[in-house]
Design a protein around this motif. Structure first.
Motif, PDB file in Angstrom:
ATOM      1  N   LEU A   1       0.870  -1.368  -0.153  1.00  0.00           N
ATOM      2  CA  LEU A   1       0.070   0.148   0.162  1.00  0.00           C
ATOM      3  C   LEU A   1       1.046   1.149   0.056  1.00  0.00           C
ATOM      4  CD1 LEU A   1      -2.733  -1.346   2.270  1.00  0.00           C
ATOM      5  CD2 LEU A   1      -3.118  -0.419   0.116  1.00  0.00           C
ATOM      6  N   HIS A   2       1.899   1.393   0.660  1.00  0.00           N
ATOM      7  CA  HIS A   2       2.828   2.313   0.725  1.00  0.00           C
ATOM      8  C   HIS A   2       3.512   2.522  -0.660  1.00  0.00           C
ATOM      9  CE1 HIS A   2       6.373   4.750   1.785  1.00  0.00           C
ATOM     10  NE2 HIS A   2       7.196   4.155   1.479  1.00  0.00           N
ATOM     11  N   LEU A   3       3.689   1.362  -1.213  1.00  0.00           N
ATOM     12  CA  LEU A   3       4.323   1.486  -2.668  1.00  0.00           C
ATOM     13  C   LEU A   3       3.315   2.323  -3.620  1.00  0.00           C
ATOM     14  CD1 LEU A   3       6.396  -1.584  -3.064  1.00  0.00           C
ATOM     15  CD2 LEU A   3       7.194   0.738  -3.275  1.00  0.00           C
ATOM     16  N   VAL A   4       1.849   1.766  -3.349  1.00  0.00           N
ATOM     17  CA  VAL A   4       0.773   2.353  -4.300  1.00  0.00           C
ATOM     18  C   VAL A   4       0.778   3.727  -4.028  1.00  0.00           C
ATOM     19  CG1 VAL A   4      -1.782   2.497  -4.488  1.00  0.00           C
ATOM     20  CG2 VAL A   4      -0.498   0.227  -4.368  1.00  0.00           C
ATOM     21  N   GLY A   5       1.086   4.367  -2.651  1.00  0.00           N
ATOM     22  CA  GLY A   5       1.111   5.750  -2.489  1.00  0.00           C
ATOM     23  C   GLY A   5       2.152   6.418  -3.041  1.00  0.00           C
ATOM     24  N   ARG A   6       3.194   5.640  -3.281  1.00  0.00           N
ATOM     25  CA  ARG A   6       4.346   6.475  -3.946  1.00  0.00           C
ATOM     26  C   ARG A   6       4.127   6.635  -5.217  1.00  0.00           C
ATOM     27  NH1 ARG A   6       9.922   3.602  -2.215  1.00  0.00           N
ATOM     28  NH2 ARG A   6      10.158   4.109  -4.599  1.00  0.00           N
ATOM     29  N   VAL A   7       3.212   5.742  -5.750  1.00  0.00           N
ATOM     30  CA  VAL A   7       3.234   5.781  -7.332  1.00  0.00           C
ATOM     31  C   VAL A   7       1.949   6.606  -7.700  1.00  0.00           C
ATOM     32  CG1 VAL A   7       2.756   4.352  -9.573  1.00  0.00           C
ATOM     33  CG2 VAL A   7       4.427   3.673  -7.907  1.00  0.00           C
TER      34      VAL A   7
END
Length: 217
Positions: free
Chosen positions: A188-194
Protein backbone atom coordinates in the motif's frame (compact mmCIF):
# COMPACT_ATOMS: atom_id res chain seq x y z
CA UNK A 1 17.84 14.26 -10.86
CA UNK A 2 14.61 12.28 -10.78
CA UNK A 3 14.31 9.57 -8.17
CA UNK A 4 13.14 6.17 -9.31
CA UNK A 5 9.76 6.40 -7.62
CA UNK A 6 9.20 9.80 -9.21
CA UNK A 7 9.95 8.15 -12.54
CA UNK A 8 7.35 5.44 -11.84
CA UNK A 9 4.82 8.06 -10.77
CA UNK A 10 5.39 9.75 -14.10
CA UNK A 11 5.48 6.51 -16.10
CA UNK A 12 2.14 5.30 -14.75
CA UNK A 13 0.40 8.30 -16.32
CA UNK A 14 1.14 6.88 -19.78
CA UNK A 15 1.46 3.12 -19.34
CA UNK A 16 0.71 0.16 -17.10
CA UNK A 17 3.49 -0.68 -14.64
CA UNK A 18 4.67 -4.30 -14.51
CA UNK A 19 4.80 -5.90 -11.07
CA UNK A 20 6.52 -9.28 -10.81
CA UNK A 21 6.12 -11.53 -7.76
CA UNK A 22 8.50 -14.45 -7.29
CA UNK A 23 7.11 -17.88 -6.46
CA UNK A 24 9.18 -20.79 -5.13
CA UNK A 25 8.60 -24.02 -3.18
CA UNK A 26 7.68 -23.14 0.40
CA UNK A 27 6.73 -19.52 -0.31
CA UNK A 28 4.50 -18.04 2.40
CA UNK A 29 0.99 -17.66 1.02
CA UNK A 30 0.21 -14.16 2.25
CA UNK A 31 3.72 -12.97 1.36
CA UNK A 32 2.83 -13.20 -2.32
CA UNK A 33 -0.97 -13.08 -2.20
CA UNK A 34 -1.04 -9.90 -0.10
CA UNK A 35 0.97 -7.78 -2.57
CA UNK A 36 -0.88 -9.45 -5.47
CA UNK A 37 -4.19 -8.29 -4.00
CA UNK A 38 -2.97 -4.78 -3.19
CA UNK A 39 -1.61 -3.94 -6.64
CA UNK A 40 -4.55 -5.62 -8.39
CA UNK A 41 -7.16 -3.79 -6.29
CA UNK A 42 -5.25 -0.50 -6.62
CA UNK A 43 -5.41 -0.82 -10.39
CA UNK A 44 -9.15 -1.48 -10.29
CA UNK A 45 -9.84 1.36 -7.85
CA UNK A 46 -7.78 3.84 -9.89
CA UNK A 47 -9.82 2.97 -12.99
CA UNK A 48 -13.10 3.13 -11.07
CA UNK A 49 -12.26 6.52 -9.60
CA UNK A 50 -11.06 7.96 -12.91
CA UNK A 51 -7.52 8.47 -11.70
CA UNK A 52 -6.16 6.88 -14.87
CA UNK A 53 -7.60 5.81 -18.19
CA UNK A 54 -5.67 2.53 -18.14
CA UNK A 55 -4.73 -0.08 -15.52
CA UNK A 56 -2.05 1.24 -13.18
CA UNK A 57 -0.47 -2.16 -12.52
CA UNK A 58 -0.30 -5.57 -14.12
CA UNK A 59 0.77 -8.27 -11.66
CA UNK A 60 2.60 -11.38 -12.85
CA UNK A 61 3.53 -14.33 -10.65
CA UNK A 62 6.84 -15.80 -11.81
CA UNK A 63 8.51 -19.15 -11.06
CA UNK A 64 11.57 -20.98 -12.32
CA UNK A 65 9.53 -23.54 -14.26
CA UNK A 66 5.95 -23.88 -15.53
CA UNK A 67 3.51 -25.93 -13.51
CA UNK A 68 2.21 -25.83 -9.97
CA UNK A 69 4.37 -24.48 -7.16
CA UNK A 70 3.74 -25.91 -3.69
CA UNK A 71 3.49 -22.90 -1.39
CA UNK A 72 3.71 -23.19 2.38
CA UNK A 73 1.08 -25.46 3.96
CA UNK A 74 0.61 -27.24 0.64
CA UNK A 75 -1.29 -24.64 -1.38
CA UNK A 76 -0.66 -25.30 -5.08
CA UNK A 77 -0.22 -22.17 -7.19
CA UNK A 78 0.13 -21.92 -10.97
CA UNK A 79 2.58 -19.13 -11.93
CA UNK A 80 1.65 -16.79 -14.75
CA UNK A 81 5.15 -16.83 -16.24
CA UNK A 82 8.60 -18.36 -15.89
CA UNK A 83 12.10 -16.97 -15.50
CA UNK A 84 12.59 -17.51 -19.22
CA UNK A 85 9.60 -15.46 -20.31
CA UNK A 86 7.96 -12.59 -18.44
CA UNK A 87 7.47 -8.84 -18.91
CA UNK A 88 10.27 -6.42 -18.09
CA UNK A 89 9.56 -5.51 -14.48
CA UNK A 90 9.08 -2.09 -12.95
CA UNK A 91 8.55 -3.49 -9.45
CA UNK A 92 9.96 -6.79 -8.17
CA UNK A 93 8.45 -8.40 -5.07
CA UNK A 94 10.55 -11.09 -3.34
CA UNK A 95 8.40 -12.92 -0.79
CA UNK A 96 9.60 -15.11 2.04
CA UNK A 97 8.49 -18.29 3.72
CA UNK A 98 10.70 -21.36 3.91
CA UNK A 99 13.56 -19.96 1.84
CA UNK A 100 15.94 -22.95 1.94
CA UNK A 101 15.28 -23.86 -1.69
CA UNK A 102 15.77 -20.43 -3.28
CA UNK A 103 18.79 -19.68 -1.06
CA UNK A 104 20.56 -22.71 -2.53
CA UNK A 105 19.24 -22.46 -6.09
CA UNK A 106 21.63 -20.63 -8.42
CA UNK A 107 18.98 -20.07 -11.10
CA UNK A 108 16.64 -18.35 -8.64
CA UNK A 109 19.38 -16.21 -7.13
CA UNK A 110 20.64 -15.22 -10.59
CA UNK A 111 17.12 -14.28 -11.65
CA UNK A 112 16.52 -12.18 -8.54
CA UNK A 113 19.86 -10.41 -8.96
CA UNK A 114 19.29 -9.68 -12.62
CA UNK A 115 15.78 -8.31 -12.13
CA UNK A 116 16.62 -6.40 -8.97
CA UNK A 117 19.23 -4.64 -11.05
CA UNK A 118 16.73 -3.73 -13.74
CA UNK A 119 13.54 -2.94 -11.82
CA UNK A 120 13.02 0.57 -10.52
CA UNK A 121 11.92 -0.84 -7.16
CA UNK A 122 12.68 -4.15 -5.46
CA UNK A 123 10.88 -5.09 -2.25
CA UNK A 124 11.07 -8.13 0.01
CA UNK A 125 8.45 -9.51 2.35
CA UNK A 126 9.36 -11.36 5.54
CA UNK A 127 12.31 -13.75 5.01
CA UNK A 128 12.62 -12.65 1.40
CA UNK A 129 15.19 -10.27 2.91
CA UNK A 130 17.56 -13.25 3.25
CA UNK A 131 17.52 -13.68 -0.53
CA UNK A 132 18.33 -10.03 -1.19
CA UNK A 133 20.99 -10.06 1.52
CA UNK A 134 22.68 -13.15 0.10
CA UNK A 135 23.02 -11.35 -3.22
CA UNK A 136 24.60 -8.31 -1.53
CA UNK A 137 21.71 -6.12 -2.61
CA UNK A 138 21.21 -4.85 0.95
CA UNK A 139 24.88 -4.38 1.88
CA UNK A 140 25.38 -1.39 4.16
CA UNK A 141 21.65 -0.70 4.48
CA UNK A 142 19.10 -1.04 7.25
CA UNK A 143 16.66 -3.89 6.77
CA UNK A 144 13.93 -5.79 8.55
CA UNK A 145 12.23 -9.17 8.39
CA UNK A 146 9.83 -11.31 10.42
CA UNK A 147 10.36 -10.73 14.16
CA UNK A 148 11.28 -14.39 14.64
CA UNK A 149 14.10 -14.14 12.09
CA UNK A 150 15.72 -10.84 13.08
CA UNK A 151 18.59 -12.46 14.99
CA UNK A 152 19.26 -14.96 12.22
CA UNK A 153 19.42 -12.15 9.66
CA UNK A 154 21.88 -10.24 11.86
CA UNK A 155 24.07 -13.30 12.39
CA UNK A 156 24.03 -14.34 8.74
CA UNK A 157 24.70 -10.90 7.30
CA UNK A 158 26.69 -8.77 9.76
CA UNK A 159 27.09 -5.89 7.28
CA UNK A 160 23.35 -5.17 7.61
CA UNK A 161 21.81 -3.02 10.29
CA UNK A 162 18.79 -5.16 11.11
CA UNK A 163 15.94 -3.41 12.91
CA UNK A 164 12.68 -4.66 14.36
CA UNK A 165 9.39 -3.10 15.49
CA UNK A 166 8.80 -1.43 12.11
CA UNK A 167 6.42 -2.58 9.37
CA UNK A 168 8.93 -1.87 6.61
CA UNK A 169 12.13 -0.03 5.72
CA UNK A 170 12.16 2.14 2.59
CA UNK A 171 15.40 3.10 0.83
CA UNK A 172 13.65 4.34 -2.30
CA UNK A 173 14.68 1.65 -4.78
CA UNK A 174 14.90 -1.08 -2.10
CA UNK A 175 12.38 -1.98 0.58
CA UNK A 176 12.19 -4.75 3.15
CA UNK A 177 9.14 -5.53 5.23
CA UNK A 178 8.47 -7.42 8.42
CA UNK A 179 6.57 -10.68 8.51
CA UNK A 180 3.74 -11.91 6.35
CA UNK A 181 0.91 -9.35 6.65
CA UNK A 182 3.44 -6.49 6.77
CA UNK A 183 3.83 -7.00 3.03
CA UNK A 184 0.31 -5.64 2.57
CA UNK A 185 1.18 -2.38 4.31
CA UNK A 186 4.42 -2.08 2.36
CA UNK A 187 2.57 -2.64 -0.90
CA UNK A 188 0.00 0.00 0.00
CA UNK A 189 2.89 2.34 0.75
CA UNK A 190 4.28 1.65 -2.73
CA UNK A 191 0.87 2.33 -4.26
CA UNK A 192 0.93 5.65 -2.43
CA UNK A 193 4.36 6.47 -3.80
CA UNK A 194 3.20 5.82 -7.36
CA UNK A 195 -0.46 6.93 -7.33
CA UNK A 196 -0.59 9.17 -4.26
CA UNK A 197 -1.68 8.58 -0.68
CA UNK A 198 -5.42 9.04 -1.37
CA UNK A 199 -5.28 6.20 -3.94
CA UNK A 200 -3.51 3.96 -1.43
CA UNK A 201 -6.08 4.82 1.25
CA UNK A 202 -8.92 4.08 -1.20
CA UNK A 203 -7.29 0.73 -1.98
CA UNK A 204 -7.02 -0.15 1.71
CA UNK A 205 -10.64 0.85 2.24
CA UNK A 206 -11.75 -1.30 -0.71
CA UNK A 207 -9.88 -4.23 0.85
CA UNK A 208 -11.34 -3.40 4.29
CA UNK A 209 -7.77 -3.28 5.58
CA UNK A 210 -7.07 -1.01 8.54
CA UNK A 211 -4.35 1.24 7.12
CA UNK A 212 -3.92 4.94 6.58
CA UNK A 213 -0.17 5.15 5.99
CA UNK A 214 2.05 3.41 8.54
CA UNK A 215 5.26 4.85 9.87
CA UNK A 216 8.46 3.49 8.33
CA UNK A 217 12.14 3.43 9.15
Amino acid sequence: MQTQHESLAQAVTTRTLEVGILLFPGVEVLDFAGPFEVFSVASRVALRDGLLGHPAFRVTTIAAQPGAVAARHGLLVIPSATFAEHPALDLLIVPGGVVNQPLEDAATLDWIGENAGRAAVTASVCTGAFLLAKLGVLDGLTATTHWEDLDDLRASFPTLEVIGSVPFVDHGHLLTSAGISAGIGMSLHLVGRVLGLPAAQATARQMQYDWDGEAQA
